[in-house]
Write an enzyme that holds these catalytic residues in place. Sequence first.
Site, short mmCIF file in Angstrom:
data_model
loop_
_atom_site.label_atom_id
_atom_site.label_comp_id
_atom_site.label_asym_id
_atom_site.label_seq_id
_atom_site.Cartn_x
_atom_site.Cartn_y
_atom_site.Cartn_z
N LYS A 89 -3.43 -32.23 -4.20
CA LYS A 89 -4.43 -31.97 -3.16
C LYS A 89 -5.35 -33.16 -3.05
CE LYS A 89 -6.52 -29.34 -0.20
NZ LYS A 89 -6.35 -30.47 0.75
N LYS A 113 -11.97 -34.31 -10.11
CA LYS A 113 -12.85 -33.59 -9.19
C LYS A 113 -12.31 -32.19 -8.91
CE LYS A 113 -13.66 -35.84 -5.34
NZ LYS A 113 -13.84 -36.31 -3.94
N LYS A 125 -3.93 -38.55 -3.25
CA LYS A 125 -4.62 -39.26 -2.16
C LYS A 125 -3.56 -39.99 -1.37
CE LYS A 125 -8.89 -39.61 -0.88
NZ LYS A 125 -10.03 -38.75 -1.22
N ASP A 165 -10.21 -37.64 5.17
CA ASP A 165 -11.01 -38.57 4.37
C ASP A 165 -11.54 -39.58 5.38
OD1 ASP A 165 -11.52 -39.21 1.33
OD2 ASP A 165 -11.12 -41.16 2.22
N1 GLU Z 1 -11.15 -36.47 1.00
C1 GLU Z 1 -11.99 -35.45 0.44
C2 GLU Z 1 -12.33 -35.82 -1.00
O1 GLU Z 1 -12.49 -36.97 -1.31
C3 GLU Z 1 -11.42 -34.04 0.64
C4 GLU Z 1 -10.06 -33.81 0.09
C5 GLU Z 1 -9.48 -32.44 0.42
O2 GLU Z 1 -10.16 -31.63 1.04
O3 GLU Z 1 -8.34 -32.20 0.01
O4 GLU Z 1 -12.51 -34.99 -1.86
#
Ligand code: GLU
Length: 443
Positions: A89, A113, A125, A165
Amino acid sequence: MNYSQRVIKQLQERYKDESEFIQAASEILTTIQPALDAHPEYERAGLVERLVEPERIIIFRVPWVDDEGKVQVNRGYRVQFNSALGPYKGGIRLHPSVNLSILKFLGLEQTLKNSLTTLPMGGAKGGSDFDPKGKSDSEVMRFCQSFMAELVRHIGPDTDVPAGDIGTGAREIGYLFGAYKKFTNKWQSVLTGKGLSYGGSLARTEATGFGAVYFLENMLHQKNEDIKGKTIAISGAGNVAQYAVKKAEELGAHVVTVSDSNGYVYDPNGVDFDALVQIKQVERGRIKEYVKDHRDAQYHENERPWGEKCDIAMPCATQNELDLDDARKLVANGAKYVVEGANMPTTTDATEYLQKNGVFFAPGKAANAGGVATSGLEMSQNHEHLSWSFEEVDDKLHDIMNNIYKSAWDAAKQYGHEGDLVFGANIAGFLKVADAMMAQGIC
Ligand code: GLU
């Protein structure tokens, strides 16, 4: 040399050119050593060597035709970092700076995170060096369709669930989702940050900015302070910055700056959220346009907002946008809190300087986790074919942010680093991933 130092050295030798990845990995590994000392079985299981190596990296060609009929070729990536806790994710970044080093740093951060959110999500990512800035809607659509033509074989609701993102907002997610559905003939919860008409969650758009402010409130309460009346300098003008401005102002703070890569705006009357949304979301314009309709506001070309006097700084733009010089200015001007809304916006030496000088510092992997946490809530709603009210999602987000704060604070205290949230967030995020990896064997 201890275990984490040995792994950092191996990374430096193996990935010499990946400076952002080495920076993020070193920061994490240095701080988790006390947990490694407490668990000698981790080293026997090669746990840290496995943690820092992505499970899979996909790099692919993204050809598309621009409005002049010319063929353009970008490079696409998906870094599937760790699936110990759940399906991969993490967001898709569309920006000319995108390269493997940046996506690996973001993928590793995302792994810890997502662990902190306590929801069942692994870390990933992806992205491309494609720049949506200045492109027409049809160009963006053709790019997204081509990007998904490859990505489709690597993602799925139980495999990998991308999201937005930098450079990837509601428009891009819509085009990516439409393409996925066409290629697979399946309507699945395979992207988050979707529009409300097709499975998106209320409060997802607001979640990262709101969540960062909820996290800040926890920090303030720890010091018996209140957000009301505090002056906040925010950088960025995108999704995170916009909703950090909104929530902070709603709670009575005075937000005086926002910025983009060309410069920053200082508004002594408090940043006008509606104007910000009009410029960035509706017109897709630059932040300097703000001063046209705001007579007291000033625009500072090619400068960052960290020289302005504030109680709290919230870097919400991008990595390494707050360096040692900026940190010195903040401390000299009396700033007491720095809360990272972006991913790793503060350089390592700046973070150390801030912490040494009594600034209460929140790392992005804790403070900006509200976005991905709400993505997790979007997935839950999709899987039960229901949608929850704004208040329900926002309450859950609020609880999650309070819990992340508590686990980071408690972990730091438990390992003798009371008050160091960088330390606490790394340890708390790491331990859960480590436990799951140990349980799942060498894989
Ligand atoms: N890009 C966001 C982050 O850095 C959200 C990622 C997501 O919702 O999967 O956490």
